[in-house]
Write a protein that holds these residues in place. Structure first.
Motif: not given
Length: 237
Positions: A37, A40-41
């Motif tokens: 997260v 990237y998320g």
């Protein structure tokens, strides 16, 4: 600032240990989730939020659709410019990552060999959130929440000091707000020109017609109304 970071008796380092210390007691699956997260998320979520806001503005087709879309275009551009501004800042400050100067840091992501101040992730998410807020308050508040969560994740992962995150928030906000008038002055005429296009105009408005068609319909309506009024006066006479 690097000298300050080497001392373990300042609030910045203390808060780093407090937040990163949560990772030591958390399950391994939770740490892996935070790693994805935080790396990237949330960046992907911010992009999707901008797309969602564009879709909402496009479907609504309000009179200010062109200016709203211009603000949405500015959001990722502001993030890109802010990251470019951060390049010389990092080179000037040369602050090492916290796990390089402090022991006991639980690092959730490897391969971070560059400098720490300021956080690119915090800069990008905050710049996009502020740009989104300019376009739409509701979506902007959601974006601000994502940016704050991103900042927490970067500290939790052990790759940034709290002041790295705060600096990123300040940089992203400054770029998005200070350059916004110039960006809107350049982008709004472009989006209005696209709006008038019979085909590309659907990128701005999904409903209704282009301005030229609307003006023609409104003019025709006024002519019909004027003609009806004349007929009524003739009948009254």
């Amino acid at each position: 600032m690097a000298g300050l970071a080497e001392s373990g008796s300042n609030p910045d380092v203390d808060l780093l240990y407090d937040i990163n210390g949560l990772a030591k007691d958390a399950p391994a699956w939770f740490d892996r989730a935070v790693e994805f997260v935080g790396e990237y998320g949330l960046l992907l979520a911010m992009v999707l939020l901008v797309v969602w806001c564009w879709w909402s503005v496009r479907r609504r087709g309000a009179e200010d659709a062109a200016s709203s879309v211009a603000a949405l275009v500015w959001a990722p551009l502001a993030a890109g410019i802010a990251v470019l501004v951060n390049v010389p800042i990092r080179g000037f400050v040369e602050r090492p990552r916290p796990f390089r100067t402090h022991e006991g840091i639980d690092v959730l992501v490897s391969g971070k060999t560059d400098y720490s101040f300021v956080s690119d992730h915090a800069t990008i998410t905050m710049a996009m959130a502020v740009g989104l807020f300019v376009a739409n308050r509701k979506f902007g508040l959601l974006g601000l929440g994502l940016a704050l969560l991103e900042g927490f994740c970067r500290i939790y992962m052990g790759v940034h000091y709290p002041t790295d995150v705060v600096g990123g928030f300040a940089l992203g906000t400054a770029v998005a707000l200070l350059l916004s008038p110039v960006a809107m002055a350049l982008l709004t005429p472009l989006t209005k020109a696209i709006e008038r296009s019979p085909r590309a105009g659907r990128l701005i408005r999904a409903r209704g017609r282009s301005y030229d068609e609307q003006d023609a319909v409104m003019s025709g309506t006024r002519r019909e109304a004027a003609g009806a009024g004349t007929e009524e006066r003739d009948l009254a006479a």
